[in-house]
Design a protein around this motif. Structure first.
Motif, mmCIF file in Angstrom:
data_model
loop_
_atom_site.group_PDB
_atom_site.id
_atom_site.type_symbol
_atom_site.label_atom_id
_atom_site.label_comp_id
_atom_site.label_asym_id
_atom_site.label_seq_id
_atom_site.Cartn_x
_atom_site.Cartn_y
_atom_site.Cartn_z
ATOM 1 N N PHE A 97 0.821 -1.216 0.000
ATOM 2 C CA PHE A 97 0.000 0.000 0.000
ATOM 3 C C PHE A 97 0.855 1.267 0.000
ATOM 4 N N THR A 98 1.835 1.327 0.888
ATOM 5 C CA THR A 98 2.581 2.571 1.086
ATOM 6 C C THR A 98 3.771 2.726 0.152
ATOM 7 N N THR A 99 4.419 1.621 -0.200
ATOM 8 C CA THR A 99 5.646 1.706 -1.007
ATOM 9 C C THR A 99 5.371 1.510 -2.488
ATOM 10 N N ILE A 100 4.661 0.441 -2.822
ATOM 11 C CA ILE A 100 4.453 0.103 -4.234
ATOM 12 C C ILE A 100 3.344 0.937 -4.852
ATOM 13 N N LEU A 101 2.174 0.972 -4.192
ATOM 14 C CA LEU A 101 1.024 1.682 -4.752
ATOM 15 C C LEU A 101 0.968 3.147 -4.343
ATOM 16 N N GLY A 102 1.665 3.511 -3.285
ATOM 17 C CA GLY A 102 1.618 4.886 -2.809
ATOM 18 C C GLY A 102 0.270 5.296 -2.271
ATOM 19 N N VAL A 103 -0.457 4.343 -1.678
ATOM 20 C CA VAL A 103 -1.791 4.595 -1.148
ATOM 21 C C VAL A 103 -1.694 4.845 0.351
ATOM 22 N N GLU A 104 -2.435 5.840 0.825
ATOM 23 C CA GLU A 104 -2.466 6.091 2.264
ATOM 24 C C GLU A 104 -3.334 5.051 2.957
ATOM 25 N N LEU A 105 -2.903 4.664 4.144
ATOM 26 C CA LEU A 105 -3.686 3.703 4.916
ATOM 27 C C LEU A 105 -5.025 4.309 5.286
ATOM 28 N N SER A 106 -6.082 3.485 5.227
ATOM 29 C CA SER A 106 -7.441 3.982 5.467
ATOM 30 C C SER A 106 -8.351 2.816 5.834
ATOM 31 N N PHE A 107 -9.619 3.113 5.901
ATOM 32 C CA PHE A 107 -10.620 2.077 6.155
ATOM 33 C C PHE A 107 -10.548 0.984 5.108
ATOM 34 N N TRP A 108 -10.342 1.358 3.850
ATOM 35 C CA TRP A 108 -10.367 0.390 2.764
ATOM 36 C C TRP A 108 -9.128 -0.491 2.736
ATOM 37 N N THR A 109 -8.013 0.004 3.183
ATOM 38 C CA THR A 109 -6.835 -0.870 3.247
ATOM 39 C C THR A 109 -7.038 -1.971 4.288
ATOM 40 N N ILE A 110 -7.739 -1.659 5.378
ATOM 41 C CA ILE A 110 -8.061 -2.693 6.374
ATOM 42 C C ILE A 110 -8.987 -3.731 5.752
ATOM 43 N N VAL A 111 -10.009 -3.271 5.040
ATOM 44 C CA VAL A 111 -10.978 -4.175 4.430
ATOM 45 C C VAL A 111 -10.296 -5.122 3.450
ATOM 46 N N ILE A 112 -9.433 -4.586 2.598
ATOM 47 C CA ILE A 112 -8.747 -5.416 1.604
ATOM 48 C C ILE A 112 -7.892 -6.476 2.293
ATOM 49 N N ALA A 113 -7.163 -6.063 3.310
ATOM 50 C CA ALA A 113 -6.302 -7.011 4.022
ATOM 51 C C ALA A 113 -7.127 -8.099 4.702
ATOM 52 N N HIS A 114 -8.230 -7.716 5.333
ATOM 53 C CA HIS A 114 -9.073 -8.703 6.006
ATOM 54 C C HIS A 114 -9.745 -9.641 5.005
ATOM 55 N N ALA A 115 -10.140 -9.114 3.865
ATOM 56 C CA ALA A 115 -10.855 -9.934 2.881
ATOM 57 C C ALA A 115 -9.992 -11.079 2.363
ATOM 58 N N THR A 116 -8.679 -10.896 2.331
ATOM 59 C CA THR A 116 -7.802 -11.939 1.782
ATOM 60 C C THR A 116 -7.891 -13.238 2.573
ATOM 61 N N PHE A 117 -7.963 -13.149 3.899
ATOM 62 C CA PHE A 117 -8.079 -14.396 4.662
ATOM 63 C C PHE A 117 -9.535 -14.783 4.913
ATOM 64 N N CYS A 118 -10.460 -13.827 4.816
ATOM 65 C CA CYS A 118 -11.876 -14.185 4.942
ATOM 66 C C CYS A 118 -12.361 -14.977 3.731
ATOM 67 N N ILE A 119 -11.788 -14.692 2.562
ATOM 68 C CA ILE A 119 -12.156 -15.429 1.353
ATOM 69 C C ILE A 119 -11.930 -16.922 1.548
ATOM 70 N N VAL A 120 -10.888 -17.276 2.290
ATOM 71 C CA VAL A 120 -10.528 -18.678 2.470
ATOM 72 C C VAL A 120 -11.659 -19.446 3.154
ATOM 73 N N THR A 121 -12.276 -18.855 4.168
ATOM 74 C CA THR A 121 -13.331 -19.563 4.892
ATOM 75 C C THR A 121 -14.537 -19.824 3.992
ATOM 76 N N VAL A 122 -14.889 -18.845 3.179
ATOM 77 C CA VAL A 122 -16.015 -19.037 2.257
ATOM 78 C C VAL A 122 -15.642 -20.068 1.191
ATOM 79 N N PHE A 123 -14.460 -19.941 0.640
ATOM 80 C CA PHE A 123 -13.987 -20.862 -0.400
ATOM 81 C C PHE A 123 -13.994 -22.308 0.108
ATOM 82 N N ASN A 124 -13.466 -22.524 1.300
ATOM 83 C CA ASN A 124 -13.413 -23.874 1.862
ATOM 84 C C ASN A 124 -14.812 -24.440 2.100
ATOM 85 N N ASN A 125 -15.730 -23.606 2.595
ATOM 86 C CA ASN A 125 -17.100 -24.069 2.827
ATOM 87 C C ASN A 125 -17.792 -24.445 1.522
#
Length: 270
Positions: free
Chosen positions: A128-156
């Motif tokens: 987020f900060t080095t490669i994309l140059g994006v400031e940390l925000s609500f959406w950066t938290i959501v994106i990070a959380h979604a990566t491991f939340c996808i696994v639970t849905v996928f497995n089910n």
């Protein structure tokens, strides 16, 4: 024969005792957190000299705790929606197609939940900060959380498809239904409880997450677990932290319990 039955009975007793000890080790500390939230001694002296609802009243009035709870609920809700959409689509795609590297793709989808949280958090912060140059925000938290939340849905979803097979869908198409009609009337209803269970688990995982959130949250979006961690060692806040932690345990247990009931009820119906 008698010796074999006696040995089997002894093994069952040993397993029950071991299970009981494990449950004590896990749940006694949680019970102490709940008990200390009513402790009149703000240093948590033991045994408690008395019990009070004063700390619960202060926690209810805590602006910081309420704001952090609201952030956690919003992050968990959005991350769960993203996980439901992407996780179910990934499960459908890998079920219906066979191609070279299919197992590798499946492994890459599952990998985020197996990686240490500090590695995942650091990777996202650098991205987020080095490669994309994006400031940390609500959406950066959501994106990070979604990566491991996808696994639970996928497995089910994957587990549900493996149990049910394709007979119902093939019968639907043999009777003249198109792919969309078959998905709407057959496939999606069969996925329903698996998606609901995966969504509840995803919400619980996101709501409790702290390590990845530390790396991807900005100062204006502090989730409830981070608020607890930041106030844990402040003497005046420690009793309130116990109250918030007790509430967090209860709120986290609800989706896990519902997901477990859904899974067991579905298995029983089958």
């Amino acid at each position: 024969m008698a010796g074999s039955m006696q040995a089997s009975r002894g093994l069952r007793t040993t397993l029950r005792v071991f299970t009981g000890l494990v449950l004590v080790v896990i749940y006694v500390p949680l019970a102490l957190v709940l008990l200390n939230s009513f402790n009149t001694d703000n240093t948590f002296g033991w045994p408690p000299p008395g019990f009070t609802l004063h700390w619960w009243d202060l926690a209810r009035q805590s602006t910081g705790a309420r704001e952090a709870l609201w952030v956690s609920l919003r992050v968990a809700a959005v991350a769960t929606v993203v996980a439901l959409v992407l996780g179910s689509l990934a499960g459908l795609a890998l079920r219906r197609t066979a191609f070279f590297g299919r197992n590798t793709v499946s492994l890459l989808i599952i990998l985020p939940i197996a990686l240490p949280g500090i590695v995942t958090g650091l990777a996202f912060k650098n991205e987020f900060t080095t490669i994309l140059g994006v400031e940390l925000s609500f959406w950066t938290i959501v994106i990070a959380h979604a990566t491991f939340c996808i696994v639970t849905v996928f497995n089910n979803v994957q587990a549900r498809f493996q149990r049910l097979g394709t007979n119902f869908e093939q019968a639907s198409m043999d009777l003249g239904a198109g792919r969309w009609t078959t998905f709407r009337l057959i496939t999606f209803p069969m996925m329903g409880s698996a998606l609901l269970a995966g969504g509840l688990l995803s919400f619980g995982l996101s709501f409790d997450e702290i390590v990845v959130t530390q790396f991807t949250a900005d100062a204006d979006h502090r989730t409830l677990p981070i608020w607890i961690f930041e106030n844990l060692f402040r003497p005046n806040q420690a009793p309130i932290v116990n109250v918030v932690a007790a509430v967090l345990v209860i709120l986290s247990a609800i989706p896990i319990y519902l997901a477990q009931r859904l899974s067991s009820d579905t298995a029983g119906a089958r």
